[in-house]
Design a protein around this motif. Structure first.
Motif, PDB file in Angstrom:
ATOM      1  N   MET A   8      59.433 -14.335  58.186  1.00  0.00           N
ATOM      2  CA  MET A   8      60.357 -13.806  57.441  1.00  0.00           C
ATOM      3  C   MET A   8      60.411 -14.427  55.873  1.00  0.00           C
ATOM      4  O   MET A   8      60.299 -13.440  55.093  1.00  0.00           O
ATOM      5  N   TYR A   9      60.550 -15.732  55.837  1.00  0.00           N
ATOM      6  CA  TYR A   9      60.513 -15.927  54.375  1.00  0.00           C
ATOM      7  C   TYR A   9      59.252 -15.709  53.624  1.00  0.00           C
ATOM      8  O   TYR A   9      59.188 -15.605  52.359  1.00  0.00           O
ATOM      9  N   VAL A  10      57.936 -15.894  54.422  1.00  0.00           N
ATOM     10  CA  VAL A  10      56.810 -15.392  53.739  1.00  0.00           C
ATOM     11  C   VAL A  10      56.664 -14.120  53.149  1.00  0.00           C
ATOM     12  O   VAL A  10      56.510 -13.765  52.020  1.00  0.00           O
ATOM     13  N   ASN A  11      57.118 -13.200  54.022  1.00  0.00           N
ATOM     14  CA  ASN A  11      57.577 -11.793  53.553  1.00  0.00           C
ATOM     15  C   ASN A  11      58.340 -11.580  52.390  1.00  0.00           C
ATOM     16  O   ASN A  11      57.859 -10.847  51.480  1.00  0.00           O
ATOM     17  N   TYR A  12      59.451 -12.308  52.324  1.00  0.00           N
ATOM     18  CA  TYR A  12      60.323 -12.052  51.611  1.00  0.00           C
ATOM     19  C   TYR A  12      59.809 -12.623  50.283  1.00  0.00           C
ATOM     20  O   TYR A  12      59.937 -11.965  49.249  1.00  0.00           O
ATOM     21  N   TYR A  13      59.059 -13.902  50.165  1.00  0.00           N
ATOM     22  CA  TYR A  13      58.535 -14.197  48.913  1.00  0.00           C
ATOM     23  C   TYR A  13      57.412 -13.257  48.476  1.00  0.00           C
ATOM     24  O   TYR A  13      57.306 -13.221  47.393  1.00  0.00           O
ATOM     25  N   ASP A  14      56.566 -12.818  49.359  1.00  0.00           N
ATOM     26  CA  ASP A  14      55.675 -11.892  48.870  1.00  0.00           C
ATOM     27  C   ASP A  14      55.917 -10.527  48.088  1.00  0.00           C
ATOM     28  O   ASP A  14      55.659 -10.310  47.205  1.00  0.00           O
ATOM     29  N   ARG A  15      57.212 -10.334  48.680  1.00  0.00           N
ATOM     30  CA  ARG A  15      58.064  -9.131  48.151  1.00  0.00           C
ATOM     31  C   ARG A  15      58.672  -9.315  46.844  1.00  0.00           C
ATOM     32  O   ARG A  15      58.783  -8.357  46.011  1.00  0.00           O
ATOM     33  N   THR A  16      59.277 -10.586  46.699  1.00  0.00           N
ATOM     34  CA  THR A  16      60.103 -10.704  45.531  1.00  0.00           C
ATOM     35  C   THR A  16      59.930 -11.722  44.465  1.00  0.00           C
ATOM     36  O   THR A  16      60.326 -11.694  43.475  1.00  0.00           O
ATOM     37  N   GLN A  17      59.066 -12.507  45.124  1.00  0.00           N
ATOM     38  CA  GLN A  17      58.623 -13.968  44.262  1.00  0.00           C
ATOM     39  C   GLN A  17      57.067 -13.860  43.808  1.00  0.00           C
ATOM     40  O   GLN A  17      56.843 -14.225  42.668  1.00  0.00           O
ATOM     41  N   LYS A  18      56.325 -13.393  44.575  1.00  0.00           N
ATOM     42  CA  LYS A  18      54.796 -13.709  44.177  1.00  0.00           C
ATOM     43  C   LYS A  18      54.462 -12.724  42.968  1.00  0.00           C
ATOM     44  O   LYS A  18      55.071 -11.617  42.924  1.00  0.00           O
ATOM     45  N   LEU A  19      53.649 -13.504  42.137  1.00  0.00           N
ATOM     46  CA  LEU A  19      52.992 -12.866  41.053  1.00  0.00           C
ATOM     47  C   LEU A  19      51.845 -11.782  41.440  1.00  0.00           C
ATOM     48  O   LEU A  19      51.200 -11.951  42.515  1.00  0.00           O
ATOM     49  N   PRO A  20      51.794 -10.788  40.588  1.00  0.00           N
ATOM     50  CA  PRO A  20      50.633 -10.028  41.031  1.00  0.00           C
ATOM     51  C   PRO A  20      49.178 -10.225  41.321  1.00  0.00           C
ATOM     52  O   PRO A  20      48.393 -10.169  41.831  1.00  0.00           O
ATOM     53  N   ASP A  21      48.920 -11.586  40.479  1.00  0.00           N
ATOM     54  CA  ASP A  21      47.673 -12.407  40.519  1.00  0.00           C
ATOM     55  C   ASP A  21      47.434 -13.431  41.488  1.00  0.00           C
ATOM     56  O   ASP A  21      46.420 -13.897  41.659  1.00  0.00           O
ATOM     57  N   GLU A  22      48.355 -13.633  42.441  1.00  0.00           N
ATOM     58  CA  GLU A  22      48.497 -14.612  43.413  1.00  0.00           C
ATOM     59  C   GLU A  22      47.940 -14.085  44.699  1.00  0.00           C
ATOM     60  O   GLU A  22      48.252 -12.859  44.809  1.00  0.00           O
ATOM     61  N   ASN A  23      47.353 -14.572  45.274  1.00  0.00           N
ATOM     62  CA  ASN A  23      46.896 -14.523  46.769  1.00  0.00           C
ATOM     63  C   ASN A  23      48.155 -14.388  47.617  1.00  0.00           C
ATOM     64  O   ASN A  23      49.060 -14.741  47.347  1.00  0.00           O
ATOM     65  N   PRO A  24      47.955 -13.575  48.838  1.00  0.00           N
ATOM     66  CA  PRO A  24      49.206 -13.453  49.784  1.00  0.00           C
ATOM     67  C   PRO A  24      49.531 -14.837  50.150  1.00  0.00           C
ATOM     68  O   PRO A  24      48.611 -15.581  50.353  1.00  0.00           O
ATOM     69  N   THR A  25      50.684 -14.992  50.548  1.00  0.00           N
ATOM     70  CA  THR A  25      51.190 -16.217  50.822  1.00  0.00           C
ATOM     71  C   THR A  25      50.918 -16.377  52.327  1.00  0.00           C
ATOM     72  O   THR A  25      50.768 -15.600  53.310  1.00  0.00           O
ATOM     73  N   ILE A  26      50.625 -17.686  52.921  1.00  0.00           N
ATOM     74  CA  ILE A  26      50.408 -17.988  54.301  1.00  0.00           C
ATOM     75  C   ILE A  26      51.645 -18.601  54.840  1.00  0.00           C
ATOM     76  O   ILE A  26      52.315 -19.434  54.058  1.00  0.00           O
ATOM     77  N   GLY A  27      51.805 -18.787  56.171  1.00  0.00           N
ATOM     78  CA  GLY A  27      52.843 -19.618  56.456  1.00  0.00           C
ATOM     79  C   GLY A  27      52.664 -20.075  57.787  1.00  0.00           C
ATOM     80  O   GLY A  27      51.605 -19.771  58.434  1.00  0.00           O
ATOM     81  N   ILE A  28      53.397 -20.949  58.246  1.00  0.00           N
ATOM     82  CA  ILE A  28      52.894 -21.413  59.720  1.00  0.00           C
ATOM     83  C   ILE A  28      54.521 -21.468  60.634  1.00  0.00           C
ATOM     84  O   ILE A  28      55.476 -21.702  60.225  1.00  0.00           O
ATOM     85  N   LEU A  29      54.097 -20.795  61.708  1.00  0.00           N
ATOM     86  CA  LEU A  29      55.178 -20.452  62.449  1.00  0.00           C
ATOM     87  C   LEU A  29      55.251 -21.461  63.870  1.00  0.00           C
ATOM     88  O   LEU A  29      54.333 -21.406  64.523  1.00  0.00           O
ATOM     89  N   LEU A  30      56.456 -22.480  63.560  1.00  0.00           N
ATOM     90  CA  LEU A  30      56.494 -23.424  64.500  1.00  0.00           C
ATOM     91  C   LEU A  30      57.833 -22.996  65.609  1.00  0.00           C
ATOM     92  O   LEU A  30      58.899 -22.765  65.102  1.00  0.00           O
ATOM     93  N   SER A  31      57.630 -23.077  66.916  1.00  0.00           N
ATOM     94  CA  SER A  31      58.647 -22.811  67.734  1.00  0.00           C
ATOM     95  C   SER A  31      58.773 -24.027  68.799  1.00  0.00           C
ATOM     96  O   SER A  31      57.711 -24.171  69.339  1.00  0.00           O
ATOM     97  N   ALA A  32      60.106 -24.162  69.360  1.00  0.00           N
ATOM     98  CA  ALA A  32      60.247 -25.174  70.399  1.00  0.00           C
ATOM     99  C   ALA A  32      59.874 -24.528  71.747  1.00  0.00           C
ATOM    100  O   ALA A  32      59.397 -25.400  72.692  1.00  0.00           O
ATOM    101  N   ASP A  33      59.941 -23.114  71.672  1.00  0.00           N
ATOM    102  CA  ASP A  33      59.411 -22.403  73.186  1.00  0.00           C
ATOM    103  C   ASP A  33      58.855 -21.245  72.793  1.00  0.00           C
ATOM    104  O   ASP A  33      58.737 -20.809  71.661  1.00  0.00           O
ATOM    105  N   LYS A  34      58.339 -20.607  73.776  1.00  0.00           N
ATOM    106  CA  LYS A  34      57.286 -19.515  73.503  1.00  0.00           C
ATOM    107  C   LYS A  34      58.516 -17.922  73.614  1.00  0.00           C
ATOM    108  O   LYS A  34      59.013 -17.847  74.859  1.00  0.00           O
ATOM    109  N   ASN A  35      58.553 -17.578  72.251  1.00  0.00           N
ATOM    110  CA  ASN A  35      59.709 -16.605  72.338  1.00  0.00           C
ATOM    111  C   ASN A  35      59.027 -15.318  71.584  1.00  0.00           C
ATOM    112  O   ASN A  35      58.683 -15.460  70.521  1.00  0.00           O
TER     113      ASN A  35
END
Length: 72
Positions: A1-28
């Motif tokens: 969710m934070y990656v999508n938020y950043y890409d939509r509101t903070q990322k500059l036009p010349d920057e590559n898409p943001t990557i993220g890591i999803l960590l979860s304590a269980d399979k959900n």
């Protein structure tokens, strides 16, 4: 969710898409489903583990991946 938020509101036009890591304590599947963009076909699971690694193990893995990336 934070990656999508950043890409939509903070990322500059010349920057590559943001990557993220999803960590979860269980399979959900609901968490994964609603965290990732609905129509993005480029997101893949690199690893699936039944336990979360320690903070030090995560740092070591990130350093290793960055070194391999810089060598390419």
């Amino acid at each position: 969710m934070y990656v999508n938020y950043y890409d939509r509101t903070q990322k500059l036009p010349d920057e590559n898409p943001t990557i993220g890591i999803l960590l979860s304590a269980d399979k959900n599947k609901a968490v994964v489903k609603f965290t990732l963009p609905e129509n993005n076909k480029t997101i893949m699971a690199s690893q699936y583990k039944l336990y979360l690694p320690s903070e030090d193990a995560l740092k070591q893995e990130l350093v290793k991946e960055l070194q391999e990336f810089d060598e390419k």
